[in-house]
Scaffold this active site. Structure first.
Site, PDB file in Angstrom:
ATOM      1  N   LYS A 255       2.934  -0.741   0.863  1.00 32.49           N
ATOM      2  CA  LYS A 255       2.518  -1.369   2.123  1.00 32.49           C
ATOM      3  C   LYS A 255       1.128  -0.888   2.538  1.00 32.49           C
ATOM      4  CE  LYS A 255       5.002  -0.483   6.033  1.00 32.49           C
ATOM      5  NZ  LYS A 255       4.136   0.000   7.128  1.00 32.49           N
TER       6      LYS A 255
ATOM      7  N   ARG B 127      -4.786  -2.231   2.917  1.00 30.17           N
ATOM      8  CA  ARG B 127      -6.177  -1.806   2.688  1.00 30.17           C
ATOM      9  C   ARG B 127      -6.882  -2.715   1.699  1.00 30.17           C
ATOM     10  NH1 ARG B 127      -3.157   2.139   4.750  1.00 30.17           N
ATOM     11  NH2 ARG B 127      -4.101   3.942   5.758  1.00 30.17           N
TER      12      ARG B 127
ATOM     13  N   ARG C 226       3.329   1.663  21.543  1.00 30.74           N
ATOM     14  CA  ARG C 226       2.898   2.802  20.715  1.00 30.74           C
ATOM     15  C   ARG C 226       1.461   3.223  21.060  1.00 30.74           C
ATOM     16  NH1 ARG C 226       4.370   1.516  14.614  1.00 30.74           N
ATOM     17  NH2 ARG C 226       3.690   3.677  14.384  1.00 30.74           N
TER      18      ARG C 226
ATOM     19  N   SER D  15      -2.831  11.836  10.996  1.00 34.02           N
ATOM     20  CA  SER D  15      -2.534  10.402  10.933  1.00 34.02           C
ATOM     21  C   SER D  15      -3.555   9.683  10.076  1.00 34.02           C
ATOM     22  CB  SER D  15      -2.526   9.806  12.345  1.00 34.02           C
ATOM     23  OG  SER D  15      -2.658   8.401  12.263  1.00 34.02           O
TER      24      SER D  15
ATOM     25  N   GLN E 259      -3.723   6.553   9.850  1.00 32.61           N
ATOM     26  CA  GLN E 259      -4.200   5.377  10.576  1.00 32.61           C
ATOM     27  C   GLN E 259      -5.428   5.737  11.409  1.00 32.61           C
ATOM     28  OE1 GLN E 259      -0.708   3.925  12.613  1.00 32.61           O
ATOM     29  NE2 GLN E 259       0.167   3.082  10.732  1.00 32.61           N
TER      30      GLN E 259
ATOM     31  N   ASP F 251       7.415   8.848   6.495  1.00 35.92           N
ATOM     32  CA  ASP F 251       8.226   7.633   6.581  1.00 35.92           C
ATOM     33  C   ASP F 251       9.580   7.791   5.885  1.00 35.92           C
ATOM     34  OD1 ASP F 251       6.267   6.357   8.030  1.00 35.92           O
ATOM     35  OD2 ASP F 251       5.311   5.482   6.267  1.00 35.92           O
TER      36      ASP F 251
HETATM   37  C1  S3P Z   1       0.334   4.539   7.468  1.00 37.09           C
HETATM   38  C2  S3P Z   1       0.262   5.795   7.997  1.00 37.09           C
HETATM   39  C3  S3P Z   1       1.406   6.488   8.600  1.00 37.09           C
HETATM   40  C4  S3P Z   1       2.724   5.825   8.231  1.00 37.09           C
HETATM   41  C5  S3P Z   1       2.667   4.341   8.343  1.00 37.09           C
HETATM   42  C6  S3P Z   1       1.594   3.783   7.427  1.00 37.09           C
HETATM   43  C7  S3P Z   1      -0.888   3.945   6.896  1.00 37.09           C
HETATM   44  O1  S3P Z   1       1.271   6.427  10.000  1.00 37.09           O
HETATM   45  O2  S3P Z   1       3.764   6.340   9.036  1.00 37.09           O
HETATM   46  O3  S3P Z   1       3.908   3.768   7.984  1.00 37.09           O
HETATM   47  O4  S3P Z   1      -0.782   2.935   6.174  1.00 37.09           O
HETATM   48  O5  S3P Z   1      -1.962   4.480   7.157  1.00 37.09           O
HETATM   49  P1  S3P Z   1       0.393   7.511  10.811  1.00 37.09           P
HETATM   50  O6  S3P Z   1      -1.003   7.387  10.363  1.00 37.09           O
HETATM   51  O7  S3P Z   1       0.563   7.151  12.260  1.00 37.09           O
HETATM   52  O8  S3P Z   1       1.018   8.832  10.464  1.00 37.09           O
END
Ligand code: S3P
Length: 433
Positions: A25, A30, A125, A170, A172, A318
């Protein structure tokens, strides 16, 4: 028609055979993002056709990128980030935190203005972890409600580089800043105490960006225009995790999982199941566009409880719901700590996992930053709520292999977010013993 309940029962089955889980995913998101930022043609194979990644595709189509999605192959023809058009409608991210947070970073320095919105879960969130550093870079982000929750309006503008110390591990947040840094004057850097998944750094480099990583700091320098590439997406280790646990906890099982992404920032699940006693062998190792890939063979063996915390947590964040299920079958106590981030995922996963596993007979308690599980406990059947969270829905599905009575999953449709063929795959490997 959306199915609201699904009842399954696989008691007295072992887990056998071979599976190829769907595409990763994080990497699928990306690949679409970089293929849309870059100029020219990008081809993606092994793409995850799950709800979250489809939201990312739709967002870029609205920005004027030409995207053709044929099964698991996606072809992108992009005019490049400089030539996107302002969308006439909101960019809807659905349930996808990755779409919303990374789009904020990407749009911050673009030529367009857009409103990013999400479903009820995503709209609760935290987004300030991304909007704060982006505003430090000069981004123009407006929250009508003043809360910095979605919906957020973002107006692309020129940005300046920052050196950011990321207080939460994180990917993200890191990715949003690196994407913004792609077009900011100077060198942007993000420092993490515990390194989070690095797919953005890998793929930015693969598309030709000037990215460096040293001692937990990733930096990016404004550089040449990116050009389209061909990307092969490996199978998602977070999806494989459900079947690693299925085979690992079901006596008599042996399962082969092919084409699994083995990026070391994601393989905490393998370290944990091995430490708990599961037999794991890795073979056929290769590399696809900077991402390690291999075949896993999983054997059931007696399990023991362990402590899981610290630097390991971002490498398996996750996977903690399914690890909690595994722990119910292990001898002794499993302690999961340092995982308060679970409380701000698609649902509060500490509360949800504790409630749902308790319902079927587990001995599990919630702590502020994790869970404590005492095992082994036999599990009975019953109704388990997914809370609209794909990973909770799949945890319930895997529990049906060892529960004495059927398991009914409430709102199973959310599983399509990351694993649309989950039930077919479960049926194909569950063998009557
Ligand atoms: C992800 C980062 C993780 C993960 C999410 C996917 C990503 O979140 O839990 O399912 O693709 O960068 P966080 O960056 O909030 O930890």
């Amino acid at each position: 028609m959306m199915k609201h309940l699904q009842t399954i029962h696989f008691k007295n089955n072992t887990v056998q055979g071979e599976l190829k889980v769907p595409g990763d995913k994080s990497i699928s998101h990306r690949a679409v993002m970089l293929g849309s930022i870059a100029e020219g043609k990008t081809t993606i194979t092994g793409f995850l056709n799950g709800e979250d990644c489809l939201r990312t595709i739709e967002n870029f189509k609205q920005l004027g990128v030409n995207i053709d999605n044929k099964g698991n192959t996606v072809e992108i023809h992009s005019p490049g980030v400089q030539n996107w058009t302002t969308p006439s409608e909101e960019l809807y991210a659905g349930n996808s935190g990755t779409t919303a947070r990374l789009m904020l970073g990407i749009l911050a320095s673009s030529n367009v203005e857009a409103v990013i919105s999400g479903d009820e879960s995503l709209s609760s969130r935290p987004m300030d972890r991304v909007t704060n550093p982006l505003r430090e870079m000069g981004a123009s982000i407006h929250s009508e409600s003043g809360t910095d929750l979605l919906p957020l309006k973002i107006t692309g503008t020129s940005l300046k580089a920052i050196d950011y110390e990321n207080p939460v591990a994180s990917a993200q947040v890191k990715s949003a800043i690196l994407f913004a840094g792609l077009q900011a004057e100077g060198t942007t850097s993000v420092q993490e105490e515990t390194v989070s998944r690095d797919h953005t750094e890998q793929m930015l480099r693969y598309f030709g960006a000037d990215v460096r990583v040293s001692n937990g700091t990733a930096s990016i320098r404004k550089g040449p225009k990116l050009q389209g590439q061909t990307v092969h997406v490996p199978g998602d280790i977070s999806s494989a995790a459900f079947f690693i646990v299925a085979a690992g906890m079901t006596p008599g099982s042996s399962l082969t999982l092919t084409n699994v992404g083995l990026n070391p920032t994601r393989t905490g699940i393998i370290d944990v199941v091995k430490a708990m006693g599961v037999g794991v062998t890795i073979s056929n190792e290769s590399n696809e566009n900077g991402e390690p890939v291999g075949t896993l063979v999983i054997h059931h063996q007696p399990l023991q409880g362990i402590e899981i915390g610290g630097d390991l947590i971002p490498r398996l964040i996750d996977e903690l719901p399914i690890i909690a299920l595994l722990a119910t079958q292990a001898e002794g106590t499993t302690i999961i700590k340092d995982a308060a981030e679970l409380r701000v995922k698609e649902t509060d996963r500490i509360a949800a996992v504790t409630n749902e596993l308790t319902k079927i007979g587990a001995n599990i308690e919630a702590t502020p930053d994790g869970m404590i599980i005492h095992g082994p406990t036999p599990l009975k059947g019953g109704t388990m709520d997914s809370y609209g969270d794909h990973r909770l829905g799949m945890m319930a599905g895997i529990a049906s292999l060892i529960a004495s009575e059927p398991i009914t999953i409430q709102n199973p449709a959310c599983i399509d977010i990351s694993y649309p063929s989950f039930f077919e795959d479960l049926e194909s490997v569950a063998q009557k013993s």
